[in-house]
Enzyme design. Sequence first.
Site, PDB file in Angstrom:
ATOM      1  N   ASP A  12       6.536  -6.213   4.230  1.00  0.00           N
ATOM      2  CA  ASP A  12       5.748  -5.020   4.506  1.00  0.00           C
ATOM      3  C   ASP A  12       4.598  -5.448   5.420  1.00  0.00           C
ATOM      4  O   ASP A  12       4.281  -6.636   5.520  1.00  0.00           O
ATOM      5  CB  ASP A  12       5.219  -4.448   3.184  1.00  0.00           C
ATOM      6  CG  ASP A  12       4.231  -3.319   3.383  1.00  0.00           C
ATOM      7  OD1 ASP A  12       4.543  -2.390   4.148  1.00  0.00           O
ATOM      8  OD2 ASP A  12       3.142  -3.376   2.786  1.00  0.00           O
ATOM      9  N   ASP A  14       1.141  -3.358   6.012  1.00  0.00           N
ATOM     10  CA  ASP A  14      -0.188  -3.049   5.482  1.00  0.00           C
ATOM     11  C   ASP A  14      -0.375  -3.622   4.085  1.00  0.00           C
ATOM     12  O   ASP A  14       0.420  -3.356   3.182  1.00  0.00           O
ATOM     13  CB  ASP A  14      -0.400  -1.530   5.434  1.00  0.00           C
ATOM     14  CG  ASP A  14      -0.411  -0.910   6.820  1.00  0.00           C
ATOM     15  OD1 ASP A  14      -1.341  -1.198   7.575  1.00  0.00           O
ATOM     16  OD2 ASP A  14       0.523  -0.151   7.138  1.00  0.00           O
ATOM     17  N   ASP A 161       3.290  -4.865  -1.325  1.00  0.00           N
ATOM     18  CA  ASP A 161       2.098  -4.785  -2.179  1.00  0.00           C
ATOM     19  C   ASP A 161       1.908  -3.429  -2.846  1.00  0.00           C
ATOM     20  O   ASP A 161       0.879  -3.202  -3.486  1.00  0.00           O
ATOM     21  CB  ASP A 161       0.843  -5.117  -1.361  1.00  0.00           C
ATOM     22  CG  ASP A 161       0.475  -4.002  -0.397  1.00  0.00           C
ATOM     23  OD1 ASP A 161       1.371  -3.512   0.327  1.00  0.00           O
ATOM     24  OD2 ASP A 161      -0.709  -3.606  -0.368  1.00  0.00           O
TER      25      ASP A 161
END
Length: 202
Positions: A12, A14, A161
């Site tokens: 991922d 961000d 996250d």
Amino acid sequence: MSEEKVEGILFDLDGVLIDSFDAWLSAYNEALEKFGKEALDEDEFREKCWGPEVKDSMKKFGLEEEAVNYCYSRYEANMDKVEISPEINRILGSIEKKMGLVTNTNTEQMAKILELHDFRRYFDVIVHGDDVEKKKPAPDSVLKACKLLKIRPESAILVGDTESDVRAGRKAGCKVIGVGIEGDWRIESLKELPDLLSEISG
């Protein structure tokens, strides 16, 4: 998951490779206030908006496309707040697997991020939010990355996250390493990733 079965690592963007939390928090609050809503504090923003697509988050406040587009424009204006780990080159450079980047960020915004922080060279493929019909938490971007990398989803590990990342990875059939969140494995910082991957592959 043994060495021969780990064929690729998907990341991922961000919250994993870049810290864009403050930039997005500012963008959301500017959009919310412009359209008559109250600004969010950090905890409220993390709970309600961090992870899902902007369109889906804005629907929670009864806001539609105009607010979504304004939020994106304010994010671009706040990109000076986006930070990258100083160790990202060492971490990504240590991974000897096929690598893909799967992000809800669109192609235009990604290009601007890469102008500031160019880590494109580490990735064999990048799948943007506008490359697929449905963004995370749908599995579309993860499956597309695996297809482009010519690997089976079951042999890939997604590093994310947010709950959206975990759901997308698991729907696609991948194992998930959660950064500050529960997955098949959990780490608190990307600095821990190389050692964990060595342990998994070993």
